[in-house]
Design a protein around this motif. Structure first.
Motif, PDB file in Angstrom:
ATOM      1  N   ASP A 152      -0.874  -3.902 -10.485  1.00 23.03           N
ATOM      2  CA  ASP A 152       0.280  -3.632  -9.640  1.00 23.03           C
ATOM      3  C   ASP A 152       0.626  -4.916  -8.905  1.00 23.03           C
ATOM      4  OD1 ASP A 152       0.357  -0.960 -10.374  1.00 23.03           O
ATOM      5  OD2 ASP A 152      -0.954  -0.340  -8.729  1.00 23.03           O
ATOM      6  N   GLU A 192       0.828  -1.207   0.000  1.00 23.74           N
ATOM      7  CA  GLU A 192       0.000   0.000   0.000  1.00 23.74           C
ATOM      8  C   GLU A 192       0.865   1.261   0.000  1.00 23.74           C
ATOM      9  OE1 GLU A 192      -3.983   1.737   2.232  1.00 23.74           O
ATOM     10  OE2 GLU A 192      -3.038  -0.138   2.920  1.00 23.74           O
ATOM     11  N   THR A 193       1.970   1.221   0.722  1.00 23.86           N
ATOM     12  CA  THR A 193       2.880   2.369   0.725  1.00 23.86           C
ATOM     13  C   THR A 193       3.468   2.604  -0.658  1.00 23.86           C
ATOM     14  OG1 THR A 193       3.463   2.025   3.048  1.00 23.86           O
ATOM     15  CG2 THR A 193       5.023   3.275   1.705  1.00 23.86           C
ATOM     16  N   ARG A 248      -5.478  -2.849 -12.316  1.00 21.16           N
ATOM     17  CA  ARG A 248      -5.465  -1.436 -12.692  1.00 21.16           C
ATOM     18  C   ARG A 248      -6.540  -1.189 -13.761  1.00 21.16           C
ATOM     19  NH1 ARG A 248      -0.911   1.563 -11.801  1.00 21.16           N
ATOM     20  NH2 ARG A 248      -1.178   2.596 -13.813  1.00 21.16           N
ATOM     21  N   PHE A 265       2.304   1.418  -3.736  1.00 20.91           N
ATOM     22  CA  PHE A 265       1.376   1.620  -4.860  1.00 20.91           C
ATOM     23  C   PHE A 265       0.195   2.530  -4.524  1.00 20.91           C
ATOM     24  CE2 PHE A 265       3.254  -2.618  -5.928  1.00 20.91           C
ATOM     25  CZ  PHE A 265       3.887  -2.233  -7.110  1.00 20.91           C
ATOM     26  N   GLY A 266       0.079   2.946  -3.256  1.00 19.15           N
ATOM     27  CA  GLY A 266      -0.966   3.902  -2.905  1.00 19.15           C
ATOM     28  C   GLY A 266      -2.342   3.305  -2.711  1.00 19.15           C
ATOM     29  N   ARG A 267      -2.436   1.994  -2.624  1.00 21.42           N
ATOM     30  CA  ARG A 267      -3.717   1.317  -2.391  1.00 21.42           C
ATOM     31  C   ARG A 267      -3.433  -0.085  -1.895  1.00 21.42           C
ATOM     32  NH1 ARG A 267      -5.663  -0.973  -7.830  1.00 21.42           N
ATOM     33  NH2 ARG A 267      -3.735  -1.176  -9.016  1.00 21.42           N
TER      34      ARG A 267
END
Length: 376
Positions: free
Chosen positions: A113, A12-13, A59, A15-17
């Motif tokens: 991702d 999550e850090t 994605r 790829f932001g999710r």
């Protein structure tokens, strides 16, 4: 069995999710049947506790972003566009190969991702590449609802290595990663793909020791052995060495060197797989050790895929009363040794073998099985 890692927060850090899919696939050790799979023969692998873990999130576009935790501080997020896969990008070739092969089979997927974390030692002869392929295919199957059974996953993984990576492997590794467990061996006919799970007798336990000498299936020696078998089959007038009756061995031994010895290994190794299955089913522990040692001698002398460090580990196994037998496992030219020990004797015997090995070798060996000896 290896517990899942705590990679989700790091995914999550990065790829932001959060990841939407989390799957694993194991490495494998082969109890018997080396270099028989690409000759249409019999094999007897089983899964090991060490796994490759995949975290994945689809994605909206056609982009693949992939990160390998095994690269540590050296690692970057590598990217490519689906349909634009190009060889020559190292570990990413296995990811590109999966999406390339899926598209070729009419199973197109969207972008995603990916976080990859393998606990299967690379170059150890324990199918780290097959574990990666099977884990990723499992993840994509779940994420994109692909209609793939476990055998199809294995066959696609093999195509990744043969058609994209350029390693002409047989189907054993991917079948083992996709279908095998740790408590039973997978008795597989690589021609028909019929398989049966054969439990280990309660009186034995496996030992797996990584010699510290790495190898690669994409390297030249593995390809040479396969080409030699194909050449021998052609000169003997059979489609593959599986078709050659045992009674034809004298004719094979008349072939130019070293083809006759390559054939002898394949024929006798197939017979050893069948004998090992019989011994496992009947609990005939006394038969297992000689079969393992005979297989190693055949790989060393007839197939010429062993190295001095592997031979040393096998020789050290002979000094342990609790060890029934030992042999090189995997493609050879390094990698690992598999042993069968009397139940309850494996951990101590393995520790002594590794200690003596370190005194006589420039390499550091690692006990992977029994799992209590594993150091990640």
């Amino acid at each position: 069995m290896q517990a899942p890692s705590d990679d989700a927060p790091r995914f999550e850090t990065l790829f932001g999710r959060p990841p939407q899919v989390r799957v694993q696939a194991p490495g494998r050790v082969n109890l018997m049947g080396e270099h028989t799979d690409y000759n249409g023969g019999f094999v007897l692998p089983m899964a090991i506790p060490q796994q490759t873990e995949v975290l994945l999130a689809p994605r909206e576009d056609r982009r693949v972003r992939a990160f390998s935790a095994n690269l540590g501080a050296r690692g970057n997020v590598d990217e490519y566009e689906l349909g634009q896969e190009k060889r020559g990008r190292g570990w990413l070739d296995y990811i590109q190969g999966v999406t390339h092969v899926l598209r070729a089979q009419g199973l197109d997927v969207g972008g995603f991702d990916l976080w990859l974390h393998s606990h299967v030692p690379l170059g150890s002869g324990l199918s780290s590449s097959a574990a990666l392929e099977v884990a990723l295919l499992r993840g994509l199957r779940e994420a994109f609802r692909l209609k793939l059974d476990d055998v199809s996953v294995a066959l696609l993984g093999q195509k990744v290595e043969c058609d994209f990576v350029g390693a002409p492997v047989g189907v054993m590794d991917q079948m083992a990663s996709s279908l095998a467990g740790t408590g039973a061996a997978l008795f597989l006919d690589t021609r028909s793909l019929q398989y049966e799970r054969v439990p280990l007798p309660t009186g034995v336990e496996p030992i797996v020791i990584n010699s510290g000498v790495t190898h690669s299936h994409a390297g030249g020696d593995y390809k040479v052995r396969r080409a030699e078998c194909e050449r021998a089959a052609a000169q003997l007038g059979v489609a593959s060495l599986r078709d050659l009756p045992d009674a034809e061995l004298p004719r094979a031994l008349a072939l130019p060197e070293p083809l006759g010895r390559r054939v002898r290994h394949v024929l006798t190794e197939n017979a050893r797989v069948l004998e090992t299955v019989r011994a496992l089913r009947s609990g005939d522990l006394a038969a297992l050790g000689p079969l393992l040692y005979a297989s190693h001698a055949s790989q060393r002398d007839d197939y010429e895929v062993s190295v001095p460090e592997i031979d040393l580990l096998v020789d050290l196994a002979r000094t342990e009363p609790g060890v029934l037998g030992a042999r090189l496992t995997g493609g050879g030219f390094g990698g690992s040794v598999v042993m069968l020990a009397r139940a309850g004797k494996g951990a101590e015997a393995a520790a002594r073998i590794v200690a003596r090995y370190s005194e006589r070798s420039a390499h550091r060996a690692t006990v992977l099985v029994p799992e209590s000896q594993t150091k990640h």
